[in-house]
Design a protein around this motif. Structure first.
Motif, PDB file in Angstrom:
ATOM      1  N   PHE A  16      50.780  18.824  42.867  1.00 12.90           N
ATOM      2  CA  PHE A  16      49.715  19.491  43.608  1.00 12.90           C
ATOM      3  C   PHE A  16      49.975  19.435  45.111  1.00 12.90           C
ATOM      4  CE2 PHE A  16      45.587  19.305  45.778  1.00 12.90           C
ATOM      5  CZ  PHE A  16      45.065  20.528  45.394  1.00 12.90           C
ATOM      6  N   LEU A  17      50.411  18.277  45.618  1.00  8.89           N
ATOM      7  CA  LEU A  17      50.601  18.094  47.061  1.00  8.89           C
ATOM      8  C   LEU A  17      51.883  18.724  47.593  1.00  8.89           C
ATOM      9  CD1 LEU A  17      49.487  14.412  47.697  1.00  8.89           C
ATOM     10  CD2 LEU A  17      48.412  16.498  48.518  1.00  8.89           C
ATOM     11  N   SER A  18      52.923  18.737  46.807  1.00  7.47           N
ATOM     12  CA  SER A  18      54.233  19.180  47.281  1.00  7.47           C
ATOM     13  C   SER A  18      54.231  20.586  47.886  1.00  7.47           C
ATOM     14  CB  SER A  18      55.258  19.072  46.150  1.00  7.47           C
ATOM     15  OG  SER A  18      56.534  19.402  46.603  1.00  7.47           O
ATOM     16  N   PRO A  19      53.623  21.587  47.270  1.00  6.14           N
ATOM     17  CA  PRO A  19      53.635  22.918  47.902  1.00  6.14           C
ATOM     18  C   PRO A  19      52.905  22.959  49.237  1.00  6.14           C
ATOM     19  CG  PRO A  19      53.003  23.095  45.597  1.00  6.14           C
ATOM     20  CD  PRO A  19      53.051  21.646  45.923  1.00  6.14           C
ATOM     21  N   TYR A  20      51.826  22.181  49.382  1.00  6.49           N
ATOM     22  CA  TYR A  20      51.109  22.165  50.651  1.00  6.49           C
ATOM     23  C   TYR A  20      51.941  21.516  51.755  1.00  6.49           C
ATOM     24  CZ  TYR A  20      47.085  23.642  47.981  1.00  6.49           C
ATOM     25  OH  TYR A  20      46.240  24.348  47.181  1.00  6.49           O
ATOM     26  N   ILE A  21      52.671  20.479  51.403  1.00  6.54           N
ATOM     27  CA  ILE A  21      53.567  19.851  52.376  1.00  6.54           C
ATOM     28  C   ILE A  21      54.662  20.832  52.779  1.00  6.54           C
ATOM     29  CG2 ILE A  21      55.201  17.968  52.758  1.00  6.54           C
ATOM     30  CD1 ILE A  21      53.503  16.294  50.795  1.00  6.54           C
ATOM     31  N   MET A  22      55.177  21.593  51.819  1.00  3.54           N
ATOM     32  CA  MET A  22      56.208  22.588  52.126  1.00  3.54           C
ATOM     33  C   MET A  22      55.681  23.677  53.057  1.00  3.54           C
ATOM     34  SD  MET A  22      58.317  23.315  48.702  1.00  3.54           S
ATOM     35  CE  MET A  22      59.323  22.083  47.937  1.00  3.54           C
ATOM     36  N   VAL A  23      54.487  24.162  52.784  1.00  2.00           N
ATOM     37  CA  VAL A  23      53.906  25.203  53.643  1.00  2.00           C
ATOM     38  C   VAL A  23      53.719  24.678  55.065  1.00  2.00           C
ATOM     39  CG1 VAL A  23      51.806  26.555  54.054  1.00  2.00           C
ATOM     40  CG2 VAL A  23      52.821  26.498  51.786  1.00  2.00           C
ATOM     41  N   PHE A  24      53.241  23.443  55.190  1.00  2.00           N
ATOM     42  CA  PHE A  24      53.080  22.862  56.524  1.00  2.00           C
ATOM     43  C   PHE A  24      54.438  22.665  57.195  1.00  2.00           C
ATOM     44  CE2 PHE A  24      52.225  19.257  59.449  1.00  2.00           C
ATOM     45  CZ  PHE A  24      51.404  19.957  60.315  1.00  2.00           C
ATOM     46  N   GLY A  25      55.465  22.280  56.422  1.00  6.46           N
ATOM     47  CA  GLY A  25      56.809  22.146  56.972  1.00  6.46           C
ATOM     48  C   GLY A  25      57.339  23.470  57.510  1.00  6.46           C
ATOM     49  N   PHE A  26      57.128  24.554  56.755  1.00  6.89           N
ATOM     50  CA  PHE A  26      57.544  25.869  57.244  1.00  6.89           C
ATOM     51  C   PHE A  26      56.740  26.288  58.471  1.00  6.89           C
ATOM     52  CE2 PHE A  26      59.312  26.572  52.902  1.00  6.89           C
ATOM     53  CZ  PHE A  26      60.622  26.791  53.311  1.00  6.89           C
ATOM     54  N   THR A  44      62.043  17.423  58.002  1.00  5.36           N
ATOM     55  CA  THR A  44      61.625  16.156  57.399  1.00  5.36           C
ATOM     56  C   THR A  44      60.414  16.352  56.495  1.00  5.36           C
ATOM     57  OG1 THR A  44      60.331  15.603  59.360  1.00  5.36           O
ATOM     58  CG2 THR A  44      62.541  14.688  59.223  1.00  5.36           C
ATOM     59  N   LEU A  45      59.514  17.255  56.857  1.00 11.57           N
ATOM     60  CA  LEU A  45      58.377  17.543  55.977  1.00 11.57           C
ATOM     61  C   LEU A  45      58.845  18.207  54.679  1.00 11.57           C
ATOM     62  CD1 LEU A  45      55.764  18.763  58.577  1.00 11.57           C
ATOM     63  CD2 LEU A  45      55.522  16.814  57.051  1.00 11.57           C
ATOM     64  N   LEU A  46      59.779  19.133  54.775  1.00 12.63           N
ATOM     65  CA  LEU A  46      60.314  19.764  53.570  1.00 12.63           C
ATOM     66  C   LEU A  46      61.025  18.736  52.693  1.00 12.63           C
ATOM     67  CD1 LEU A  46      61.674  23.094  55.071  1.00 12.63           C
ATOM     68  CD2 LEU A  46      59.638  22.790  53.663  1.00 12.63           C
ATOM     69  N   ALA A  47      61.779  17.845  53.324  1.00 11.24           N
ATOM     70  CA  ALA A  47      62.447  16.793  52.555  1.00 11.24           C
ATOM     71  C   ALA A  47      61.426  15.859  51.918  1.00 11.24           C
ATOM     72  CB  ALA A  47      63.393  16.004  53.461  1.00 11.24           C
ATOM     73  N   ALA A  48      60.357  15.558  52.630  1.00 11.02           N
ATOM     74  CA  ALA A  48      59.315  14.681  52.061  1.00 11.02           C
ATOM     75  C   ALA A  48      58.698  15.303  50.811  1.00 11.02           C
ATOM     76  CB  ALA A  48      58.233  14.403  53.098  1.00 11.02           C
ATOM     77  N   SER A  49      58.504  16.619  50.816  1.00 10.78           N
ATOM     78  CA  SER A  49      57.928  17.259  49.633  1.00 10.78           C
ATOM     79  C   SER A  49      58.905  17.216  48.463  1.00 10.78           C
ATOM     80  CB  SER A  49      57.533  18.694  49.945  1.00 10.78           C
ATOM     81  OG  SER A  49      58.673  19.491  50.164  1.00 10.78           O
TER      82      SER A  49
END
Length: 146
Positions: A16-26, A44-49
Motif C-alpha cells: 500500500f505504501l510503496s506506490p505513494y513513496i514512489m510518487v513522492f520520489g518522482f 533515495t525515496l525510489l530506492a526506499a520504496s
C-alpha cells in the motif's frame, strides 16, 4: 536468517505504501530544480520504496517489482544520461553541463536550462535508486531469505 513466510499484514502495508513513496520520489525529482530536493533525494525515496518491498516480502515477490539483474545496467544508463548531457553541451561549443548550448529548436535559454537540469536530475535519480538497490541485493545475497 531463519526461513519464514511473509506476514500478510506487513505485505499489505508495504504494498500500500510503496506506490505513494514512489510518487513522492518522482515529485522530488521533477520539482528538484525549483525547490530543495532533486535527483539524489528522489532516487533515495525510489530506492526506499523498492527496499521496503524487498525487506517485507523476500526475493520472489520483490523481483516482480524490480528485477535484481537490471540494477547494474540501469545505474550505468543513469551515468550515461548525466555525462551525455554534459558532453553534448561541450560538443555544441560550451562548457560541461552548459545547458544553454544544447541546441533544441524553438527553445529559449531559460527553457534549455529547465530541460537540461531535468534530464540531469533524472539520470542522477535513476543511478542512486539502482545503486542503493544493488547494495542491498548484494548484502543479502547468499542469505536464507524467502
Amino acid at each position: 536468517m531463519t526461513n519464514r513466510s511473509p506476514s500478510p499484514i506487513i505485505l499489505f502495508g508495504t504494498r500500500f505504501l510503496s506506490p505513494y513513496i514512489m510518487v513522492f520520489g518522482f515529485y522530488v525529482i521533477f520539482h528538484g530544480h525549483y525547490s530543495p530536493g532533486g535527483g539524489f533525494q528522489g532516487g533515495t525515496l525510489l530506492a526506499a520504496s523498492l527496499l521496503l518491498i524487498r525487506i517485507a516480502s523476500g526475493t520472489k515477490i520483490a523481483n516482480l517489482q524490480f528485477k535484481d539483474y537490471l540494477a547494474t545496467p540501469y545505474a550505468a544508463l543513469g551515468v550515461v544520461i548525466y555525462f551525455g548531457t554534459g558532453l553534448l553541451a561541450m560538443i555544441m561549443g560550451g562548457y560541461f553541463l552548459d545547458y544553454e548550448q544544447l541546441s533544441i529548436p524553438g527553445l529559449e535559454a531559460a527553457d534549455l536550462r529547465y530541460w537540461g537540469i531535468l534530464i540531469i536530475e533524472l539520470g542522477i535519480g535513476l543511478t542512486v535508486m539502482t545503486v542503493l538497490t544493488l547494495i542491498y541485493d548484494n548484502m543479502v545475497k547468499g542469505e536464507d531469505y524467502a
